[in-house]
Scaffold this motif. Structure first.
Motif, PDB file in Angstrom:
ATOM      1  N   THR A 161       6.080  -3.428  12.824  1.00 61.83           N
ATOM      2  CA  THR A 161       7.574  -3.785  12.224  1.00 61.83           C
ATOM      3  C   THR A 161       8.019  -2.888  11.354  1.00 61.83           C
ATOM      4  N   TRP A 162       8.596  -2.045  11.760  1.00 59.35           N
ATOM      5  CA  TRP A 162       8.886  -1.043  11.034  1.00 59.35           C
ATOM      6  C   TRP A 162       9.966  -0.871  10.001  1.00 59.35           C
ATOM      7  N   GLY A 163       8.812  -0.795   8.510  1.00 62.59           N
ATOM      8  CA  GLY A 163       9.699  -0.863   7.441  1.00 62.59           C
ATOM      9  C   GLY A 163       8.609  -1.624   6.832  1.00 62.59           C
ATOM     10  N   PHE A 164       7.998  -2.097   7.369  1.00 64.83           N
ATOM     11  CA  PHE A 164       6.549  -3.539   6.821  1.00 64.83           C
ATOM     12  C   PHE A 164       5.292  -3.079   7.369  1.00 64.83           C
ATOM     13  N   ALA A 165       4.904  -2.219   7.850  1.00 63.87           N
ATOM     14  CA  ALA A 165       3.831  -1.829   8.295  1.00 63.87           C
ATOM     15  C   ALA A 165       3.092  -0.704   7.660  1.00 63.87           C
ATOM     16  N   SER A 166       2.040  -0.406   7.812  1.00 65.26           N
ATOM     17  CA  SER A 166       1.452   0.423   6.537  1.00 65.26           C
ATOM     18  C   SER A 166       1.391   1.863   7.783  1.00 65.26           C
ATOM     19  N   PRO A 167       1.202   3.073   6.897  1.00 64.79           N
ATOM     20  CA  PRO A 167       1.294   4.376   7.218  1.00 64.79           C
ATOM     21  C   PRO A 167      -0.192   3.823   8.541  1.00 64.79           C
ATOM     22  N   GLU A 168      -1.535   3.610   8.056  1.00 69.07           N
ATOM     23  CA  GLU A 168      -2.615   3.519   8.956  1.00 69.07           C
ATOM     24  C   GLU A 168      -1.766   3.227  10.256  1.00 69.07           C
TER      25      GLU A 168
ATOM     26  N   ALA B 228      -4.753   6.469   9.279  1.00 67.85           N
ATOM     27  CA  ALA B 228      -6.057   5.803   9.227  1.00 67.85           C
ATOM     28  C   ALA B 228      -6.393   4.896  10.071  1.00 67.85           C
ATOM     29  N   GLN B 229      -7.452   4.060  10.303  1.00 61.33           N
ATOM     30  CA  GLN B 229      -8.121   3.244  10.459  1.00 61.33           C
ATOM     31  C   GLN B 229      -7.336   1.883   9.766  1.00 61.33           C
ATOM     32  N   THR B 230      -6.627   0.905  10.250  1.00 66.61           N
ATOM     33  CA  THR B 230      -6.282  -0.423   9.755  1.00 66.61           C
ATOM     34  C   THR B 230      -7.843  -1.670   8.889  1.00 66.61           C
ATOM     35  N   ASP B 231      -7.255  -1.774   8.171  1.00 66.84           N
ATOM     36  CA  ASP B 231      -7.767  -3.175   7.112  1.00 66.84           C
ATOM     37  C   ASP B 231      -7.607  -3.448   6.833  1.00 66.84           C
ATOM     38  N   ALA B 232      -7.976  -4.309   5.426  1.00 67.47           N
ATOM     39  CA  ALA B 232      -7.866  -5.225   4.704  1.00 67.47           C
ATOM     40  C   ALA B 232      -5.763  -4.577   3.895  1.00 67.47           C
ATOM     41  N   ARG B 233      -6.524  -3.523   3.386  1.00 63.85           N
ATOM     42  CA  ARG B 233      -5.286  -3.117   2.691  1.00 63.85           C
ATOM     43  C   ARG B 233      -4.150  -2.315   3.603  1.00 63.85           C
ATOM     44  N   SER B 234      -4.357  -2.295   4.980  1.00 63.14           N
ATOM     45  CA  SER B 234      -2.769  -2.354   5.430  1.00 63.14           C
ATOM     46  C   SER B 234      -2.297  -2.875   5.459  1.00 63.14           C
TER      47      SER B 234
ATOM     48  N   HIS C  78       7.016  -4.913 -14.531  1.00 61.67           N
ATOM     49  CA  HIS C  78       6.074  -5.451 -13.598  1.00 61.67           C
ATOM     50  C   HIS C  78       6.111  -5.909 -12.323  1.00 61.67           C
ATOM     51  N   LEU C  79       6.687  -6.359 -11.718  1.00 62.64           N
ATOM     52  CA  LEU C  79       6.631  -6.690 -10.740  1.00 62.64           C
ATOM     53  C   LEU C  79       7.317  -5.268  -9.526  1.00 62.64           C
ATOM     54  N   ARG C  80       8.125  -4.162  -9.954  1.00 67.41           N
ATOM     55  CA  ARG C  80       8.114  -3.734  -9.513  1.00 67.41           C
ATOM     56  C   ARG C  80       6.817  -2.402  -9.074  1.00 67.41           C
ATOM     57  N   ALA C  81       5.882  -2.416 -10.784  1.00 71.98           N
ATOM     58  CA  ALA C  81       4.955  -2.040 -10.661  1.00 71.98           C
ATOM     59  C   ALA C  81       3.666  -2.400  -9.110  1.00 71.98           C
ATOM     60  N   ILE C  82       4.033  -3.845  -9.881  1.00 69.65           N
ATOM     61  CA  ILE C  82       2.652  -4.177  -8.541  1.00 69.65           C
ATOM     62  C   ILE C  82       2.918  -4.008  -7.092  1.00 69.65           C
ATOM     63  N   ILE C  83       4.422  -4.083  -6.992  1.00 70.59           N
ATOM     64  CA  ILE C  83       4.967  -3.974  -5.508  1.00 70.59           C
ATOM     65  C   ILE C  83       4.586  -1.907  -5.247  1.00 70.59           C
ATOM     66  N   LEU C  84       4.637  -1.194  -6.053  1.00 73.72           N
ATOM     67  CA  LEU C  84       4.156   0.095  -5.938  1.00 73.72           C
ATOM     68  C   LEU C  84       3.057   0.568  -5.958  1.00 73.72           C
ATOM     69  N   LYS C  85       2.152  -0.231  -6.687  1.00 72.96           N
ATOM     70  CA  LYS C  85       1.067   0.158  -5.821  1.00 72.96           C
ATOM     71  C   LYS C  85       0.434  -0.312  -4.846  1.00 72.96           C
ATOM     72  N   SER C  86       1.076  -1.690  -4.048  1.00 65.83           N
ATOM     73  CA  SER C  86       0.383  -2.511  -3.162  1.00 65.83           C
ATOM     74  C   SER C  86       1.143  -1.584  -2.565  1.00 65.83           C
ATOM     75  N   CYS C  87       2.264  -0.681  -2.495  1.00 66.74           N
ATOM     76  CA  CYS C  87       2.395   0.002  -1.404  1.00 66.74           C
ATOM     77  C   CYS C  87       2.212   2.063  -1.438  1.00 66.74           C
ATOM     78  N   ALA C  88       1.183   1.721  -1.403  1.00 65.39           N
ATOM     79  CA  ALA C  88       0.402   3.340  -2.601  1.00 65.39           C
ATOM     80  C   ALA C  88       0.337   4.036  -0.787  1.00 65.39           C
TER      81      ALA C  88
ATOM     82  N   ARG D 190      -4.450   1.385  -3.200  1.00 68.26           N
ATOM     83  CA  ARG D 190      -3.332  -0.084  -3.634  1.00 68.26           C
ATOM     84  C   ARG D 190      -4.537  -1.784  -4.110  1.00 68.26           C
ATOM     85  N   GLN D 191      -3.882  -2.602  -4.313  1.00 65.76           N
ATOM     86  CA  GLN D 191      -4.951  -3.616  -4.675  1.00 65.76           C
ATOM     87  C   GLN D 191      -5.885  -3.548  -3.052  1.00 65.76           C
ATOM     88  N   GLN D 192      -7.257  -3.827  -3.455  1.00 63.05           N
ATOM     89  CA  GLN D 192      -7.831  -3.799  -2.757  1.00 63.05           C
ATOM     90  C   GLN D 192      -8.152  -5.015  -1.821  1.00 63.05           C
TER      91      GLN D 192
END
Length: 538
Positions: free
Chosen positions: A167-174, A179-185, A221-231, A237-239
């Motif tokens: 879904t555009w806007g939510f799908a990861s760059p992979e 790159a290959q999609t995995d759990a981090r996607s 602190h929540l914004r920082a968590i979101i930015l990290k997950s969307c690197a 990202r969180q692994q």
């Protein structure tokens, strides 16, 4: 397939009655079906060339109630068919479109539940690849992740996905060939959805970044968590979904202590980053530090004191099916009276929480339970009172463990809540034990919200009963006006008045003096003699 196999599959397919078509397109047709009076179920007919049989096979082995529960799979000449349980409720997209951005505590609760579902998928090698608000159902018992139409099994040593999906806007760059999609996607998609819930703005909207940066809307602190997950880079990202869940709840803080202050309280406590919280506990304040690439200082958040109250209305019941439930009258579910020592379930003599009644039944192996919990204190309220629920087999060995957490319990108040636990194996006994509250959860009571179920009516339908009525609110004293939901729980009882079943739903919190309607359908309920309806702020 030979002719015999084809005829057999077609006879199974013809046994289902189509209630309505939910979706139709190039990826197949999705229908709401029933069979021999059972259901409803979702039936997906997927074109043979698009069928991901390994994904559906792995999903059937997953043990999360927040994922589709596969009932059957079979092959037709031109398609692969999967049948799974239907979950009733609006999508997150519909909820946000109707009500706007979510309150912080509710958004975190949703993200926690989604992370639980996704972590179970990853445990079985499944990458969802389409986690978005339209694929999350907000049911009475919380968030459910659906639609595994483009999910895939994790592929080792692959360099990139061959098809652009998601879904555009939510799908990861992979998912766009990087790159290959995995759990981090999936972690990326959860992060984008977290931002959407908190801002009410789609991530591809020009206003998203500005709204996400507004500290009056999204805590830093929540914004920082979101930015990290969307690197952009997956390694930044969180692994895992579990890592993201713990950070969102403030339970993982590698650099500093997370401090929590409760207003109007005589008690305060410092929470360490590895302090274990109940799985259902969703604090109203979240204080955590994140990786040093984002922030280097400790964040202190001041929480509001939460107050709630409940009310119950008892009615004469009718008879459901002839299913024989199992139940308990005590904290250990072995029959007899609940303990009078205030806490046979805990060694903490100062614990004011006491279980006054409990009961359960095993429906299709899954345990449906309900219990009542009392605050024996005359002056102190308890934030997030929690109860552990443990199922054991006939040898006394644990087969499941869960934690039920309520919002707040006022002095002298008794609350009732229901839930589901287990993984399809029926227990022999179920134990209910209160969890002693920490100091920061205890404060002087300043007010209360009384929610009273009124005009409750039990309406029988073919195969079940719907309990409907209204919840009326009365507010006294100083209370936390951040409450946005009311939990309504119906409890079924046998001839002796013992709990045998429970089911909950959530409705909008009524205004002071106002009321909100509710409806709780129970398909194929156990045989019962009476019922009670309870309500509490959430």
């Amino acid at each position: 397939m030979d002719d015999k196999q084809t005829m057999h599959a077609m006879s199974i397919d013809d046994s289902y009655h189509v209630e309505r078509v939910l979706a139709r397109g190039a990826a197949g047709v999705t229908e709401l079906v029933s069979i021999a009076g059972a259901g409803p179920f979702v039936r997906k007919k997927i074109p043979t060339q698009l069928a991901r049989r390994r994904v559906w096979s792995a999903l059937a082995d997953c043990r999360s109630a927040r994922l589709p529960q596969v009932q059957a799979t079979y092959e037709l000449p031109d398609c692969f068919v999967v049948v799974y349980d239907y979950v009733e409720g609006p999508t997150l997209d519909q909820v946000v479109n109707e009500r706007g951005r979510m309150p912080i505590e509710q958004a975190v609760r949703v993200i926690e539940q989604v992370c639980e579902a996704v972590q179970e998928l990853h445990k079985h090698g499944i990458v969802h690849r389409d986690i978005s608000p339209s694929n999350i159902i907000l049911a009475a018992d919380g968030a459910h992740l659906i639609d595994l139409g483009i999910a895939r099994m994790k592929t080792e040593q692959a360099t990139h996905d061959t098809t652009t999906l998601g879904t555009w806007g939510f799908a990861s760059p992979e998912q766009y060939g990087f790159a290959q999609t995995d759990a981090r996607s999936d972690v990326y998609s959860i992060g984008r959805m977290f931002g959407y819930l908190l801002t009410g703005v789609y991530p591809d909207d020009a206003a998203y970044e500005k709204t996400l940066a507004d500290e009056s809307i999204v805590p830093p602190h929540l914004r920082a968590i979101i930015l990290k997950s969307c690197a952009f880079e997956p390694s930044a990202r969180q692994q895992s979904a579990e890592d993201l869940r713990l950070e969102a709840l403030g339970l993982r803080n590698p650099r500093a202590e997370a401090h929590t202050k409760v207003s109007n309280s005589r008690h305060s406590a410092t929470q360490q980053h590895d302090k274990r919280k109940p799985r259902w506990s969703i604090p109203r304040i979240f204080a955590a530090s994140v990786a040093p690439v984002f922030i280097a200082s400790v964040i202190v958040i001041v929480a509001a004191v939460a107050f709630s109250f409940y009310a119950a209305e008892r009615f004469d019941g009718g008879n459901g099916s002839d299913a024989t439930p199992q139940h308990s009258d005590s904290a250990t579910t072995d029959g007899g009276e609940a303990s009078d020592n205030g806490e046979s379930q805990t060694a903490n003599a100062e614990n004011p929480l006491k279980i006054v009644e409990s009961g359960w039944s095993a429906e299709n192996g899954y345990t449906i339970y309900a219990f009542g919990i009392t605050n024996t204190s005359d002056t102190l309220q308890i934030l997030y009172p929690s109860v552990s629920v443990t199922g054991r087999d006939d040898k006394g060995l644990v087969i499941f463990s869960d934690t039920a957490t309520l919002n707040v319990i006022s002095p002298g108040q008794t609350l009732h809540i229901s839930g589901q636990a287990g993984d399809g194996v029926a227990p022999d006994t179920v134990d209910f034990a209160t969890i002693a509250p920490d100091d920061y959860q205890i404060s002087e009571s300043q007010g209360s919200i009384t929610l009273t179920p009124t005009g409750v009516n039990a309406v029988a339908y073919d195969g079940g009963v719907t309990f409907a009525g209204e919840v009326k609110a009365q507010i006294e004293g100083t209370v936390d006006t951040a409450f946005t939901m009311a939990n309504v729980t119906v409890v079924l009882r046998d001839d002796d008045g013992t709990i045998i079943y429970g089911k909950s739903t959530y409705v909008d919190m009524p205004e002071n003096g106002g009321s909100t309607p509710f409806s709780i359908p129970i398909h194929d309920p156990p045989r019962y003699a009476s019922y009670e309806v309870y309500a509490q702020s959430w």
